[in-house]
Design an enzyme around this catalytic site. Structure first.
Site, PDB file in Angstrom:
ATOM      1  N   LYS A  55      30.798  -0.601 -21.583  1.00 42.93           N
ATOM      2  CA  LYS A  55      29.455  -0.841 -21.041  1.00 42.93           C
ATOM      3  C   LYS A  55      29.497  -1.298 -19.587  1.00 42.93           C
ATOM      4  O   LYS A  55      28.461  -1.362 -18.912  1.00 42.93           O
ATOM      5  CB  LYS A  55      28.709  -1.837 -21.921  1.00 42.93           C
ATOM      6  N   LYS A  58      29.953  -7.828 -17.541  1.00 44.36           N
ATOM      7  CA  LYS A  58      31.352  -7.443 -17.718  1.00 44.36           C
ATOM      8  C   LYS A  58      31.878  -6.662 -16.509  1.00 44.36           C
ATOM      9  O   LYS A  58      33.066  -6.731 -16.186  1.00 44.36           O
ATOM     10  CB  LYS A  58      31.519  -6.645 -19.009  1.00 44.36           C
TER      11      LYS A  58
END
Length: 377
Positions: A168, A180
């Site tokens: 992702k 992230k």
């Protein structure tokens, strides 16, 4: 009706069903480099009580490290892991660490005391819908927590830091993906000639806590409808042991802050995986389609081809990606500003600052939640 699968699950949990559903089983093995990397070293794993963290712990222990420290903020998870590893859950030995990665002072103090040689950073918030609703929690854990861990490791002379990432992070469209993505860049900032750093990016692991298999098992055993977001949605899938072993192999390649991507095979349509599960369970639950949730993609990608250059490595199932980087000082100052402001900003303001750090800018996915679209028998 449920005997085909429940017999396996009752013995070891849903992760043992994963190879059946993926119709592949890979033998876990390590090259000489992985064995030499870990042998005799002090290893610390954050998020050690989680699905990936605990499997990294299990596998690292087979490679003859000097010590393995288990760090987590979940007391129950630490108890369960120690019980599995040592046959007791006394939680009295010095290798079990109760700490929150968001607490910079505590993390710095622990790392100064332990001085780990190798750090596997698996602790993170990972549930996309929750982070869409509570973006501040994603920033505090995935961004602030990552900086705390990697900075403490570098400051205390760690030889290697491996940051666990997610698919992702490739062209992110969600708070999870953006945090992230930023975490990958934070990790890269701390690579030096003394401390090698890398991130490892992969997709879904079947059998992890709160994952598809847990939902399927409960819904089937309780004769409930099976919920799927979209009939066309696909994801990359891998078993937990497979992912952990490749993370360890990727650690051998780590250098100057680059990101490594695991070969997860072809993406699998979630609906096909559900039907395979129902066939194995000899179940006839109805499947209902709920619609993609905010931030979700119809199809995930492991690499953002518009921003990331892909090169082969010496491992056949691991590729390396590099992308342009911002000025280190400017970038980390912006990270600090975001983390300091997280409690005082509205969700909209926080998202704006987050997307400024997560280059490229987010892409609209038109994923507003909606009513049930349709159902199939």
């Amino acid at each position: 009706m449920f005997d085909n699968i429940s017999g396996i699950a009752s013995q070891s949990g849903t992760s043992d069903i994963a190879p059946l559903l993926l119709e592949r089983g890979r033998q876990i093995s390590y090259g000489a480099g992985a064995r030499a990397l870990v042998h005799g070293k002090i290893v610390l794993v954050t998020g050690a009580g989680g699905s990936i963290g605990s499997e990294v712990v299990r596998q690292v222990r087979t490679l003859q490290p000097a010590a393995v420290y288990l760090l987590d903020h979940d007391e129950g998870a630490l108890h369960s892991l120690q019980l599995e590893l040592h046959g007791h859950g006394l939680l009295t030995d010095p290798f079990v660490l109760l700490a929150d990665i968001r607490d910079a002072d505590t993390i710095s103090r622990l790392f100064a005391d332990i001085r780990p040689d190798i750090v596997f950073h698996a602790a993170a918030h990972k549930h996309l819908p929750l982070l869409e609703r509570f973006p501040a929690e994603g920033v505090k854990a995935n961004i602030g927590g990552t900086r705390n861990v990697v900075a403490a490791a570098a400051a205390t002379g760690a030889e290697l830091v491996v940051n666990i990432s997610t698919d992702k992070a490739a062209h992110p469209t969600s708070v999870l993906g953006a945090t992230k993505r930023v975490a990958e860049d934070i990790a890269a900032c701390y690579a030096t000639s003394r401390t090698r750093v890398a991130s490892v990016r992969f997709g879904n692991v079947l059998g992890s806590r709160g994952s598809l298999l847990h939902s399927l098992k409960w819904q089937v055993s309780n004769a409930r409808d099976i919920t799927v977001t979209d009939p066309a949605a696909t994801r990359f899938f891998m078993t937990i042991p497979e992912a952990a072993s490749l993370v360890i192999e990727a650690a051998v390649l780590a250098g100057g802050g680059e990101t490594y991507v695991l070969d997860m095979g072809r993406p699998i349509r979630i609906l096909d995986l559900v039907r395979r599960y129902l066939d194995l369970a000899e179940a006839e639950n109805r499947v209902v389609f709920t619609g993609l949730r905010n931030g979700e993609k119809l199809h995930e990608q492991l690499v953002d081809s518009s921003q990331e250059a892909v090169t082969a490595t010496t491992h056949p199932r691991i590729t390396r990606i590099d992308r342009r980087t911002s000025d280190r000082v400017t970038f980390l100052d912006a990270v600090d500003e975001l983390c300091k402001a997280v409690s005082s900003l509205s969700s909209a303001e926080l998202r704006g600052m987050l997307w400024m750090l997560a280059d490229p800018q987010p892409v609209s996915t038109d994923t507003q939640p909606g009513p049930l679209l349709e159902s199939v028998a």
